[in-house]
Design a protein around this motif. Sequence first.
Motif, mmCIF file in Angstrom:
data_model
loop_
_atom_site.group_PDB
_atom_site.id
_atom_site.type_symbol
_atom_site.label_atom_id
_atom_site.label_comp_id
_atom_site.label_asym_id
_atom_site.label_seq_id
_atom_site.Cartn_x
_atom_site.Cartn_y
_atom_site.Cartn_z
ATOM 1 N N GLN A 234 11.762 -0.025 10.675
ATOM 2 C CA GLN A 234 11.706 1.471 10.217
ATOM 3 C C GLN A 234 11.530 1.034 8.604
ATOM 4 O OE1 GLN A 234 14.969 3.680 11.422
ATOM 5 N NE2 GLN A 234 14.662 3.184 13.464
ATOM 6 N N VAL A 235 11.177 2.133 7.966
ATOM 7 C CA VAL A 235 10.850 1.986 6.531
ATOM 8 C C VAL A 235 12.209 1.483 5.814
ATOM 9 C CG1 VAL A 235 10.207 3.370 4.561
ATOM 10 C CG2 VAL A 235 9.078 3.691 6.371
ATOM 11 N N SER A 236 13.399 1.980 6.057
ATOM 12 C CA SER A 236 14.599 1.679 5.643
ATOM 13 C C SER A 236 15.087 0.248 5.897
ATOM 14 C CB SER A 236 15.702 2.857 5.899
ATOM 15 O OG SER A 236 15.739 2.732 7.524
ATOM 16 N N ASP A 237 14.482 -0.362 6.962
ATOM 17 C CA ASP A 237 15.028 -1.914 7.325
ATOM 18 C C ASP A 237 14.706 -2.649 5.957
ATOM 19 O OD1 ASP A 237 15.886 -0.973 9.625
ATOM 20 O OD2 ASP A 237 14.174 -1.668 10.712
ATOM 21 N N PRO A 238 15.414 -3.919 5.881
ATOM 22 C CA PRO A 238 14.923 -4.802 4.752
ATOM 23 C C PRO A 238 13.835 -5.658 5.464
ATOM 24 C CG PRO A 238 17.346 -4.945 5.672
ATOM 25 C CD PRO A 238 16.910 -3.840 6.320
ATOM 26 N N LEU A 269 3.641 -7.483 -8.514
ATOM 27 C CA LEU A 269 3.918 -7.961 -7.007
ATOM 28 C C LEU A 269 5.120 -8.262 -6.688
ATOM 29 C CD1 LEU A 269 2.511 -8.219 -4.422
ATOM 30 C CD2 LEU A 269 1.625 -10.534 -5.375
ATOM 31 N N GLU A 270 5.838 -8.863 -7.998
ATOM 32 C CA GLU A 270 7.333 -9.038 -7.652
ATOM 33 C C GLU A 270 8.084 -7.983 -7.348
ATOM 34 O OE1 GLU A 270 5.298 -11.386 -9.187
ATOM 35 O OE2 GLU A 270 6.151 -12.326 -7.503
ATOM 36 N N GLU A 271 7.797 -6.681 -7.933
ATOM 37 C CA GLU A 271 8.405 -5.659 -7.805
ATOM 38 C C GLU A 271 8.363 -5.091 -6.540
ATOM 39 O OE1 GLU A 271 8.234 -2.152 -10.479
ATOM 40 O OE2 GLU A 271 8.743 -3.356 -11.983
ATOM 41 N N LEU A 272 7.203 -5.120 -6.138
ATOM 42 C CA LEU A 272 6.696 -4.504 -4.825
ATOM 43 C C LEU A 272 7.439 -5.650 -3.649
ATOM 44 C CD1 LEU A 272 4.744 -2.544 -3.367
ATOM 45 C CD2 LEU A 272 3.349 -4.436 -2.883
ATOM 46 N N LYS A 273 7.626 -6.805 -3.908
ATOM 47 C CA LYS A 273 8.334 -7.602 -2.867
ATOM 48 C C LYS A 273 9.684 -7.359 -2.706
ATOM 49 C CE LYS A 273 5.159 -11.616 -2.957
ATOM 50 N NZ LYS A 273 5.213 -13.149 -3.539
ATOM 51 N N GLY A 280 13.295 0.302 2.426
ATOM 52 C CA GLY A 280 12.775 1.180 1.922
ATOM 53 C C GLY A 280 11.503 1.516 1.836
ATOM 54 N N LEU A 281 10.755 0.327 1.972
ATOM 55 C CA LEU A 281 9.341 0.349 1.624
ATOM 56 C C LEU A 281 8.467 0.048 3.087
ATOM 57 C CD1 LEU A 281 6.710 0.318 -0.224
ATOM 58 C CD2 LEU A 281 7.276 -2.102 -0.581
ATOM 59 N N GLY A 282 7.564 1.254 3.231
ATOM 60 C CA GLY A 282 6.841 0.980 4.617
ATOM 61 C C GLY A 282 5.590 -0.189 4.609
ATOM 62 N N VAL A 284 2.729 0.592 5.838
ATOM 63 C CA VAL A 284 1.783 1.393 5.744
ATOM 64 C C VAL A 284 1.117 1.543 4.237
ATOM 65 C CG1 VAL A 284 0.663 3.526 6.047
ATOM 66 C CG2 VAL A 284 1.571 2.830 7.840
ATOM 67 N N LYS A 285 2.194 1.787 3.623
ATOM 68 C CA LYS A 285 1.845 1.916 2.090
ATOM 69 C C LYS A 285 1.456 0.579 1.348
ATOM 70 C CE LYS A 285 4.021 3.851 -2.091
ATOM 71 N NZ LYS A 285 5.232 4.616 -2.641
ATOM 72 N N VAL A 286 2.111 -0.609 1.790
ATOM 73 C CA VAL A 286 1.590 -2.062 1.466
ATOM 74 C C VAL A 286 0.177 -2.201 1.840
ATOM 75 C CG1 VAL A 286 2.238 -4.424 1.321
ATOM 76 C CG2 VAL A 286 4.080 -2.626 1.491
ATOM 77 N N LYS A 287 0.044 -1.815 3.176
ATOM 78 C CA LYS A 287 -1.381 -2.211 3.654
ATOM 79 C C LYS A 287 -2.356 -1.225 3.142
ATOM 80 C CE LYS A 287 -0.127 -3.549 8.429
ATOM 81 N NZ LYS A 287 0.039 -3.021 9.741
ATOM 82 N N LYS A 288 -2.194 -0.125 2.733
ATOM 83 C CA LYS A 288 -2.914 0.764 1.918
ATOM 84 C C LYS A 288 -3.580 -0.019 0.647
ATOM 85 C CE LYS A 288 -2.842 5.192 3.996
ATOM 86 N NZ LYS A 288 -2.032 6.557 4.199
ATOM 87 N N PHE A 289 -2.505 -0.585 -0.121
ATOM 88 C CA PHE A 289 -2.561 -1.155 -1.388
ATOM 89 C C PHE A 289 -3.448 -2.553 -1.043
ATOM 90 C CE2 PHE A 289 -1.058 -4.272 -4.705
ATOM 91 C CZ PHE A 289 -1.471 -3.599 -5.479
ATOM 92 N N LEU A 290 -3.072 -3.333 -0.083
ATOM 93 C CA LEU A 290 -3.793 -4.445 0.161
ATOM 94 C C LEU A 290 -5.540 -4.034 0.454
ATOM 95 C CD1 LEU A 290 -3.973 -7.311 0.887
ATOM 96 C CD2 LEU A 290 -3.539 -7.039 3.160
ATOM 97 N N ASP A 291 -5.465 -2.936 1.280
ATOM 98 C CA ASP A 291 -7.034 -2.767 1.435
ATOM 99 C C ASP A 291 -7.670 -2.463 0.178
ATOM 100 O OD1 ASP A 291 -9.168 -1.602 2.960
ATOM 101 O OD2 ASP A 291 -8.629 0.386 2.342
#
Length: 363
Positions: A234-238, A269-273, A280-282, A284-291
Amino acid sequence: MPKIILTGDRPTGRLHVGHYVGSLKERVRLQNSGLYDKIFIMIADAQALTDNAEQPEKVRQNIIEVALDYLSCGLDPKLSTMLIQSQIPELCELSFYYMNLVTVSRLQRNPTVKAEIQMRNFEASIPVGFFTYPISQAADITAFRATTVPVGEDQLPMIEQTREIVRKFASIYGDVLVEPEGMLSGNKACLRLPGIDGKAKMSKSLNNCIYLSDSEEEVRKKVMSMFTDPNHLQVSDPGQVEGNPVFIYLDAFCQEGMFEEYLPEYASLEELKAHYTRGGLGDVKVKKFLDKVLQEALSPIRARRKEWEKDIPAVYEILKKGSQEARETAARTLDDVKKAMKINYFDDQALIAGQAKKYAVTE
Ligand code: TRP
């Protein structure tokens, strides 16, 4: 001593983003650095046949794919000589002589060969050509007097084997060959990209590659289907960043300015990681950025490929010219080798005169 680069690939498939970050990008950088006197890029078809003897058509079809991938990444035929291994018969001659300088047990201990034998289930019956390909690779490297061989980690044992052959040759026949150095890509994150399924390596047979020639749509589909942290449900999972392919790809491809352009809520990228790790970060959001990040890297490559695809005969012509030039270089090395090995009978007037004298009838 001139600084000479030789490197190459087996033409068993189109090249993928793993090849790009692991070697192609670095080759283009080296090519454009102006620090090298000569650069040879080899399409190693003869080596590809050592474990694909029954698939000649596969090798034949992939020559042009690899050449197009080279050109689209920015390898420039004016700066780098691109050649096809099988068109340089001098390489076979060199290999044949080097075979006398290597023992069977030394080949058996070569870690790359060992791993590949396992991977191909060759244990029971190893083709001799495959078993001895480190010797033929030593011929590739030494024929062009390469000082520098940019390769992936898995190829370092090949360079070591080559250096041993060069030293052994020198100890018997004299100092003719050049001892090469391996060169690993500078960026640690770039050494190896996992497959989109999270498996350690991208491989055609695992169907887990993003190819340089994939369309924008194909790349997007593959990115969105990528394996991530299996416990991040889930998005909320670490979530876990280490070993997570999406973040490994970001490490390899994300450049300054890309957050500003595509994901301005994060500064780096450090902040994103950190956010992903906290939860709290899903995905899909990371994948869209990677795309977005990947498309930016791949679209100029794709565009150059489209241009070259319009003139396939010109690409073959580049390979033909490159192979001719490479052949001349290899022939000069072979001449020196044969002379050092004392198998240059007809060029050696002193030999002929000496023998004549020995047999001269004294009346
Ligand atoms: N063995 C290399 C590979 O599988 C290809 C190769 C053949 C090569 N000859 C070479 C690499 C000489 C460097 C130098 O990728």
